[in-house]
Design a protein around this motif. Structure first.
Motif, short mmCIF file in Angstrom:
data_model
loop_
_atom_site.label_atom_id
_atom_site.label_comp_id
_atom_site.label_asym_id
_atom_site.label_seq_id
_atom_site.Cartn_x
_atom_site.Cartn_y
_atom_site.Cartn_z
N ALA A 95 0.83 -1.21 0.00
CA ALA A 95 0.00 0.00 0.00
C ALA A 95 0.87 1.26 0.00
O ALA A 95 0.59 2.23 -0.73
N HIS A 96 1.93 1.25 0.79
CA HIS A 96 2.82 2.42 0.85
C HIS A 96 3.52 2.62 -0.49
O HIS A 96 3.66 3.78 -0.98
N LEU A 97 4.01 1.57 -1.11
CA LEU A 97 4.67 1.69 -2.40
C LEU A 97 3.69 2.21 -3.47
O LEU A 97 4.04 3.07 -4.29
N PHE A 98 2.50 1.69 -3.45
CA PHE A 98 1.48 2.12 -4.42
C PHE A 98 1.15 3.60 -4.22
O PHE A 98 1.05 4.37 -5.19
N THR A 99 1.00 4.01 -2.96
CA THR A 99 0.68 5.41 -2.67
C THR A 99 1.81 6.34 -3.10
O THR A 99 1.57 7.46 -3.61
N ALA A 100 3.05 5.89 -2.91
CA ALA A 100 4.19 6.71 -3.30
C ALA A 100 4.20 6.97 -4.81
O ALA A 100 4.45 8.10 -5.28
N ILE A 101 3.91 5.95 -5.60
CA ILE A 101 3.87 6.13 -7.06
C ILE A 101 2.70 7.03 -7.44
O ILE A 101 2.80 7.87 -8.35
N CYS A 102 1.56 6.87 -6.75
CA CYS A 102 0.41 7.75 -7.01
C CYS A 102 0.78 9.21 -6.73
O CYS A 102 0.39 10.13 -7.48
N LEU A 103 1.52 9.44 -5.66
CA LEU A 103 1.95 10.80 -5.33
C LEU A 103 2.85 11.36 -6.43
O LEU A 103 2.69 12.53 -6.85
N ALA A 104 3.79 10.56 -6.89
CA ALA A 104 4.68 11.01 -7.96
C ALA A 104 3.88 11.33 -9.22
O ALA A 104 4.12 12.34 -9.90
N GLU A 105 2.91 10.49 -9.56
CA GLU A 105 2.10 10.73 -10.75
C GLU A 105 1.23 11.96 -10.57
O GLU A 105 1.03 12.76 -11.50
N GLY A 106 0.69 12.12 -9.35
CA GLY A 106 -0.13 13.30 -9.10
C GLY A 106 0.67 14.59 -9.24
O GLY A 106 0.17 15.60 -9.78
N ILE A 107 1.92 14.60 -8.77
CA ILE A 107 2.77 15.78 -8.92
C ILE A 107 3.02 16.07 -10.40
O ILE A 107 3.00 17.24 -10.84
N GLY A 108 3.21 15.01 -11.19
CA GLY A 108 3.43 15.21 -12.63
C GLY A 108 2.22 15.85 -13.28
O GLY A 108 2.36 16.79 -14.10
N TRP A 109 1.03 15.39 -12.94
CA TRP A 109 -0.16 15.98 -13.53
C TRP A 109 -0.44 17.38 -12.96
O TRP A 109 -0.99 18.25 -13.64
N GLY A 110 -0.09 17.60 -11.70
CA GLY A 110 -0.27 18.93 -11.14
C GLY A 110 0.64 19.97 -11.77
O GLY A 110 0.30 21.17 -11.84
N TRP A 111 1.79 19.54 -12.26
CA TRP A 111 2.73 20.47 -12.91
C TRP A 111 2.26 20.87 -14.30
O TRP A 111 2.62 21.93 -14.81
#
Length: 603
Positions: A95-111
Motif C-alpha cells: 500500500a505504501h509503495l502504491f501510494t508513493a507512485i500515485c503521489l509522484a504521478e499526481g505531482i506530474g499531472w499537477g505540474w
C-alpha cells in the motif's frame, strides 16, 4: 420468532487486516487500465501543445516520459504483488509503495497546467486543466478503494491548478478559481463516498462468508448428530431385536411342548405380545431400508384386482370383529409396477382404514383414467382435517392418539406409504372430510400387454415333512438355544455354533452334509454371515442353500446384506415365516439335486 436479519456492517467495524487486503487487491486489479489511459492522455496532450507551438518537443517528451515511467512503475508493482500474494500485515508495504507512485504521478499531472502552458493563451490553459481534471476524475474508480492512494494522486494533481487560477492576472483564469474549487470538492467527495461504498461491500462479503462458514459448521454438526443418531438407533435396534427374536423362537418351541390349558393360554398371550413387537420392528425396518436406498423396484405387469382381493381377504376378519364391511370391487386392469412394494402400500392403507373406522364400510376399488389405474381406499371413519393432511405422512404422527396407545400403531404406516409411492413414481392423493370419512388414492401406470395373476398367499406349512441337517451360526447363546429347540421340535437335526470356525469344527465329526445354513449377519470379531456361508460352501464344494438373518438397520450393512443374493430375513422373524423359508429353500435344493441326478443318469 423470525430470524434476525444482519445489518450492513459499518466500515469502522470491519476487520482492519482483511479490509486492507481487499482494498489493495481492488486497486491493483484496476490500476493497469487506469494508468495506461492516463499515459495515453499525457502523450496526446503533449503532442497537441507541441503542435500548437506552446510547448517545446524536449519538454513535452520529458514530461510524457515521466508520466509513462509512473505508469510502468504501477504495472511492475502490480505484477510483483500478484507473484507474492501478501497476507496479514504485509499488505501495508504494498500500500505504501502504491501510494508513493500515485503521489509522484499526481505531482506530474499537477505540474502540467503550470509548466506546460507557459506563454500560452487561456484556451490552451483551459485545455490542459480539462485533461488534468479528466485524469483526476478517472482516479475515482481506479484508486478510491484505497483512500490514501486516491488523495495522493488527486490532491497534487488539482491543487496547483487551483492556486494558479487564484494568483493569475488573467481575469478569465481568475474567475475559474471557483469552478476548480467546486470540482476538487465534488470529485473528492465522490472519491470518499466511493471508498465508503467499497468498504461496505467488503464488509457485506466478509459477513456473508462468515455466515456461510457458520452455516457449514452448523450443517457439519447436524450431520454428525444425525449420523450419531442413526448409529445409536441401529445399535439399539440390533440389541433389542436379539432378545425379541429369541423370545419368539422360544414361544414357537413351547407350542410343541405338552402344556396344561392355562399354560397354552399364557403361551398364546406371549405370542400376541411378541407379534405386536414384531410389527413395530418391521415398520422401523421399512423406514430404515427406504432411507438407506436398499429397496429396489422390480416392475412387472400383473392384474391389480387379484392383489386387492388378497389384501381384503387378509383384513376381512379384523373388519368383521368391528362390525365394519370391507369389500373389494373386481378389476381386471393390468398395471406396470412392483407387486411386492405396491402390496405394502395398499396393505398399509387398508390396515389404517380398518383401525380407524368404527362403523360403516370400507371399499377398495380401481378406476381407469388416461393410461393410469387409480387404486382407491374409501372408508367411513372420522375423517382428517385439511390442516392435518400433510402431517399424517410424517413419522410417528398420529391423530387422536396423544397417549401413544400401541394398539393404534406406531404412526409409521403412512410415512412408509409416502416413501414407497415416491420410490415407485406413483402419485398419492388424499381426500377427506371430518365426520364423513377419507379416500386415499394411488395412481399406477397401466401395462401395455397382458399380466399375470397374483397367487393367493402361501398356505399352512405346519404339516410339511421336516428332515435334514440345519447348521445355525449365531453369536447369541440364547438365540442358538432357542433355534435348536424350535428346529428340533420341527423334526430337523441341528448343529449350532457361535462362529465359522466352531461350525467347521463341529461339522468335521458329522457324517451328514448340511441341508441348510442359517447364519446371523453380524457375528463377533468382525466376522459376518456372508463370509461364513461362503466358507462352509467351499468346505463341501457345494452351493448349499443358505438363509441370512439380521437385526441390523444400518444403511451400509443393509445394502451389503441385500447385495449378497442370499435370502434375507429380519429379526425378529416370526416362526411361520422362518418355517416357510426353511421348507422352501430345502425343497428347492432337493429339486435341484434330483434334476442333476436325472441329468447325470441320462448322460
Amino acid at each position: 420468532m423470525a430470524p434476525e436479519i444482519p445489518s450492513l456492517p459499518r466500515p469502522e467495524a470491519l476487520p482492519t487486516e482483511r479490509t486492507g487486503v481487499e482494498q489493495i487487491e481492488a486497486v491493483f486489479g484496476t490500476v493497469t487500465v487506469g494508468v495506461c489511459g492516463a499515459a495515453f492522455a499525457a502523450g496526446n496532450l503533449a503532442a497537441v501543445l507541441c503542435h500548437l507551438g506552446v510547448l517545446g518537443w524536449r519538454t513535452g517528451i520529458t514530461w510524457t516520459s515521466y508520466i509513462a515511467i509512473c505508469a510502468v512503475g504501477h504495472i511492475l508493482l502490480c505484477r510483483a504483488y500478484r507473484r507474492s500474494r501478501p497476507v496479514g500485515d504485509r499488505w501495508r508495504l504494498w500500500a505504501h509503495l502504491f501510494t508513493a507512485i500515485c503521489l509522484a504521478e499526481g505531482i506530474g499531472w499537477g505540474w502540467a497546467p503550470i509548466g506546460l502552458t507557459v506563454g500560452g493563451n487561456s484556451d490552451v490553459k483551459h485545455l490542459t486543466v480539462l485533461i488534468m481534471a479528466g485524469v483526476a476524475a478517472g482516479s475515482i474508480p481506479a484508486f478510491s478503494p484505497y483512500l490514501p492512494a486516491f488523495f495522493a494522486l488527486f490532491l497534487p494533481a488539482t491543487i496547483p491548478a487551483l492556486i494558479a487560477a487564484l494568483l493569475s492576472a488573467d481575469p478569465v483564469q481568475h474567475a475559474s478559481f471557483t469552478l476548480v474549487l467546486l470540482f476538487i470538492l465534488f470529485i473528492g467527495g465522490l472519491g470518499v463516498k466511493a471508498n465508503l461504498s467499497f468498504k461496505q461491500l467488503v464488509g457485506l462479503r466478509i459477513r456473508t462468508e462468515e455466515m456461510a462458514g457458520d452455516l457449514q459448521r452448523q450443517k457439519d454438526i447436524a450431520e454428525q448428530a444425525n449420523k450419531a443418531k442413526s448409529t445409536f438407533l441401529a445399535a439399539a435396534s440390533h440389541d433389542l431385536r436379539q432378545p425379541v427374536h429369541a423370545l419368539g423362537l422360544f414361544v414357537g418351541a413351547l407350542r410343541g411342548v405338552a402344556l396344561p390349558l392355562e399354560g397354552r393360554r399364557l403361551v398364546e398371550q406371549i405370542e400376541v405380545s411378541t407379534n405386536a413387537m414384531d410389527s413395530l420392528f418391521t415398520a422401523l425396518l421399512d423406514i430404515s431400508r427406504l432411507d438407506a436406498g436398499a429397496v429396489e423396484v422390480q416392475r412387472q405387469p400383473f392384474v391389480i384386482g387379484s392383489l386387492l382381493d388378497r389384501i381384503c381377504r387378509d383384513h376381512a376378519e379384523d373388519a368383521k370383529l368391528k362390525g365394519v364391511s370391507l369389500k373389494a370391487r373386481g378389476c381386471a386392469a393390468v398395471v406396470d409396477c412392483d407387486p411386492v412394494l405396491l402390496e405394502r402400500v395398499v396393505r398399509n392403507l387398508v390396515s389404517n382404514a380398518v383401525r380407524y373406522t368404527e362403523r360403516g364400510r370400507i371399499l377398495v376399488g380401481c378406476r381407469r383414467r388416461q393410461g393410469e389405474v387409480l387404486v382407491q381406499v374409501w372408508d367411513t371413519g372420522p375423517g382428517i382435517p385439511p390442516e392435518q393432511h400433510d402431517k399424517i405422512f410424517q413419522e410417528y404422527y398420529q391423530l387422536g392418539n396423544s397417549e401413544r396407545d400401541r394398539a393404534k400403531g406406531l404412526g409409521l404406516g403412512l410415512a412408509i406409504v409416502r416413501r414407497l409411492t415416491d420410490l415407485l413414481g406413483c402419485r398419492l392423493k388424499l381426500q377427506s372430510r371430518p365426520g364423513h370419512g377419507s379416500c386415499f388414492e394411488v395412481s399406477i401406470p397401466m401395462a401395455s400387454g397382458p399380466g399375470w395373476e397374483i397367487e393367493p398367499a402361501g398356505g399352512d406349512v405346519s404339516g410339511a415333512p421336516a428332515h435334514g441337517l440345519i447348521v445355525v451360526i449365531d453369536d447369541e447363546e440364547a438365540i442358538r438355544a432357542a433355534m435348536q429347540s424350535l428346529l428340533t421340535g420341527w423334526g430337523y437335526d441341528v448343529v449350532a455354533a457361535a462362529s465359522g470356525d466352531e461350525a467347521i469344527r463341529r461339522l468335521s465329526t458329522c457324517p451328514v452334509q448340511p441341508g441348510l445354513l442359517v447364519s446371523d449377519y453380524r457375528l463377533r470379531e468382525g466376522e459376518n454371515g456372508i463370509d461364513v456361508i461362503e466358507r462352509l460352501r467351499s468346505e463341501y464344494n457345494e452351493p448349499l442353500p443358505a438363509l441370512l438373518i439380521t437385526g441390523d438397520t444400518a444403511p451400509d450393512r443393509l445394502s451389503e446384506a441385500q447385495a449378497s443374493g442370499l435370502l434375507l430375513l429380519h429379526k425378529p422373524v416370526s416362526n411361520s415365516k422362518l418355517r416357510a423359508a426353511i421348507i422352501n429353500l430345502m425343497a428347492s435344493a432337493d429339486a435341484s439335486e434330483a434334476a442333476r441326478e436325472e441329468l447325470s443318469v441320462d448322460s
